[in-house]
Enzyme design. Structure first.
Site, PDB file in Angstrom:
ATOM      1  N   ASP A 198     -10.149  -9.202   8.270  1.00 56.50           N
ATOM      2  CA  ASP A 198     -11.585  -9.084   8.005  1.00 56.50           C
ATOM      3  C   ASP A 198     -12.247 -10.455   8.015  1.00 56.50           C
ATOM      4  O   ASP A 198     -13.334 -10.641   8.565  1.00 56.50           O
ATOM      5  CB  ASP A 198     -11.834  -8.420   6.641  1.00 56.50           C
ATOM      6  CG  ASP A 198     -11.890  -6.902   6.758  1.00 56.50           C
ATOM      7  OD1 ASP A 198     -11.561  -6.378   7.836  1.00 56.50           O
ATOM      8  OD2 ASP A 198     -12.266  -6.245   5.775  1.00 56.50           O
ATOM      9  N   TYR A 258       0.818  -1.223   0.000  1.00 57.13           N
ATOM     10  CA  TYR A 258       0.000   0.000   0.000  1.00 57.13           C
ATOM     11  C   TYR A 258       0.850   1.270   0.000  1.00 57.13           C
ATOM     12  O   TYR A 258       0.338   2.368  -0.209  1.00 57.13           O
ATOM     13  CB  TYR A 258      -0.944   0.030   1.207  1.00 57.13           C
ATOM     14  CG  TYR A 258      -2.017  -1.041   1.177  1.00 57.13           C
ATOM     15  CD1 TYR A 258      -2.419  -1.625  -0.015  1.00 57.13           C
ATOM     16  CD2 TYR A 258      -2.628  -1.477   2.343  1.00 57.13           C
ATOM     17  CE1 TYR A 258      -3.379  -2.616  -0.046  1.00 57.13           C
ATOM     18  CE2 TYR A 258      -3.603  -2.466   2.318  1.00 57.13           C
ATOM     19  CZ  TYR A 258      -3.967  -3.034   1.119  1.00 57.13           C
ATOM     20  OH  TYR A 258      -4.930  -4.012   1.106  1.00 57.13           O
ATOM     21  N   LYS A 263       3.874 -15.290   1.604  1.00 57.09           N
ATOM     22  CA  LYS A 263       3.884 -16.160   0.420  1.00 57.09           C
ATOM     23  C   LYS A 263       5.342 -16.351   0.005  1.00 57.09           C
ATOM     24  O   LYS A 263       5.764 -15.924  -1.075  1.00 57.09           O
ATOM     25  CB  LYS A 263       3.062 -15.527  -0.708  1.00 57.09           C
ATOM     26  CG  LYS A 263       1.578 -15.451  -0.437  1.00 57.09           C
ATOM     27  CD  LYS A 263       0.836 -16.719  -0.828  1.00 57.09           C
ATOM     28  CE  LYS A 263       0.751 -16.859  -2.325  1.00 57.09           C
ATOM     29  NZ  LYS A 263       0.160 -18.159  -2.714  1.00 57.09           N
ATOM     30  N   ASP A 297      -2.356 -17.987   1.691  1.00 62.36           N
ATOM     31  CA  ASP A 297      -3.567 -18.571   1.086  1.00 62.36           C
ATOM     32  C   ASP A 297      -4.008 -19.799   1.878  1.00 62.36           C
ATOM     33  O   ASP A 297      -5.203 -19.988   2.142  1.00 62.36           O
ATOM     34  CB  ASP A 297      -3.351 -18.880  -0.400  1.00 62.36           C
ATOM     35  CG  ASP A 297      -2.076 -19.674  -0.666  1.00 62.36           C
ATOM     36  OD1 ASP A 297      -1.195 -19.741   0.216  1.00 62.36           O
ATOM     37  OD2 ASP A 297      -1.949 -20.238  -1.773  1.00 62.36           O
ATOM     38  N   ASP A 300      -4.888  -7.243   5.840  1.00 65.91           N
ATOM     39  CA  ASP A 300      -6.144  -6.575   5.520  1.00 65.91           C
ATOM     40  C   ASP A 300      -7.233  -7.624   5.263  1.00 65.91           C
ATOM     41  O   ASP A 300      -8.338  -7.578   5.818  1.00 65.91           O
ATOM     42  CB  ASP A 300      -5.907  -5.712   4.259  1.00 65.91           C
ATOM     43  CG  ASP A 300      -6.956  -4.645   4.078  1.00 65.91           C
ATOM     44  OD1 ASP A 300      -7.870  -4.566   4.907  1.00 65.91           O
ATOM     45  OD2 ASP A 300      -6.860  -3.902   3.090  1.00 65.91           O
TER      46      ASP A 300
END
Ligand code: NAD
Length: 367
Positions: A252, A142, A192, A224, A248
């Site tokens: 959630d 980001y 990852k 993942d 992020d």
């Protein structure tokens, strides 16, 4: 010793409504537990723009840097949707996070017994769930450069860059290990490393930091696979540490295992100040909920539980945090529900004030 200091920024929409209930709880702690806070209150978001033409006045920013903890309600609303990007209410919140350098975002996913039926997962998968996701908040994709939309040949290309320095990984890893030491002493790091060099470095640095925390059981998981495991059997985790982007998504996902947005607190922590306390901003995960603002329907629990996090992580009052969290749990167990926690007709929902009063009653009963 001076009283612990707290800056309260109720903000917009339902922010002031839920914060009013937290103020009652702060008063309760002073009256019944002899714990006095030095509380100041100021504006952030749309209301600050209305008064000062900016979503965060410099004086408010300076005060936020001085206090032991900031507690924020929510910012934003349709009235401000067409403002220039530079003065939108959310910019006030982003400025706080950036200038306080709050790199460690704590997002608990805790399933209150009385709400286990509310999850989209089976009750036995979520009942008793209590995990914490630590998300790196000030770096990664980001923020990395280069970024932008560029012309390349006869088409455009959108670019963002995942970038982490060793010191950025080191400091968020340490905050996650410290947290694991205060909880179940288990930490799972997610990245990852199979396809991203930043993931390889992340894994190496977290492993290195782990040598300073021999009591914490450290594991690594591809992000993942972590998402799958979080929905399959979330109770296998205690603390999870991950980068900004994966955090992020995963925070959630984990939070919604437990039900309503009205129940979710958060903390964002920075480096320790001179008094040893980390810079800290506590806030509910939800926004300003303009659809229910001013109607007394908002659930104040997310904001109340954010204050409980402040008791635990800024003020070292873990027992009082337990007391407050138990009071919320007892209220829910007694059947009191705000509208967001009801999925059947025929039951009258509690108002914001009634929910706050019920928590105060449960606190009284805890004495
Ligand atoms: P929202 O979280 O405000 O609301 C989403 C839905 O959840 C709404 O139906 C709302 O009524 C409900 N809800 C949220 N909090 C609740 C509570 N405590 N009790 C009961 N119901 C609750 O998200 P949104 O509608 O996408 O955004 C509204 C405004 O809030 C926008 O201006 C957005 O930019 C802003 N926002 C601010 C923050 C923040 O201050 N941290 C976070 C998200 C959104």
């Amino acid at each position: 010793m001076p009283n612990p200091s707290l800056l309260i920024l109720p903000g917009d929409g339902i922010g002031p409504e839920v914060m009013a209930e937290v103020r009652k709880i702060i008063d309760w702690f002073e009256a019944k537990r002899g714990i006095a806070f030095d509380v100041s209150e100021d504006l952030v978001g749309g209301c600050a723009y209305d008064k000062h033409g900016t979503p965060l006045h410099d004086d408010t920013m300076a005060r936020a840097q001085e206090v032991d903890a900031v507690l924020l309600g929510a910012v934003g609303g349709p009235k401000y949707d067409n403002l220039d990007f530079s003065v939108k209410p959310e910019r006030g919140l982003l400025r706080l996070r950036k200038e306080m350098d709050l790199f460690s975002n704590l997002r608990p996913a805790q399933c209150f017994d009385a709400l286990a039926d509310f999850s989209s997962l089976k009750k036995d998968v979520v009942a008793g769930l209590d995990i914490m996701i630590v998300r790196e908040l000030t770096s990664g994709v980001y923020f990395g450069e280069p970024r932008g939309i560029f012309e390349e040949g006869n088409e455009r290309v959108g670019i963002n860059t995942q970038r982490y320095t060793e010191s950025e990984i080191d400091r968020v890893a340490r905050s996650a290990f410290d947290l694991a030491m205060k909880r179940g002493k288990k930490l799972c790091s997610m990245e990852k490393a199979n396809v991203m060099e930043s993931g390889i470095l992340w894994r190496e640095v977290v492993t290195e930091v782990g040598k300073d925390y021999p009591e914490v059981e450290l594991s690594h998981m591809y992000a993942d696979a972590g998402a799958m495991q979080l929905t399959r059997w979330p109770k296998q985790f205690d603390v999870i540490v991950t980068d900004n982007l994966f955090g992020d998504l995963l925070s959630d996902l984990a939070a919604m295992l437990t039900g309503s947005l009205g129940m979710l607190p958060s903390a964002s922590l920075g480096a320790p100040m001179n008094n040893g306390r980390p810079k800290a901003l506590y806030e509910p995960v939800h926004g300003s909920a303009p659809d229910i603002a001013g109607q007394g329907k908002a659930n104040p629990c997310a904001c109340i539980l954010s204050f409980a996090m402040a008791l635990r992580y800024s003020f070292d009052m873990g027992d009082e945090a337990d007391r407050l969290e138990k009071a919320v749990n007892d209220v829910l167990a007694s059947g009191v529900r705000t509208a967001d926690l009801l999925n059947e007709d025929g039951i009258t929902p509690a108002s914001t004030t009634e929910m706050g009063d019920a928590v105060i009653k449960a606190l009284d009963a805890s004495l």
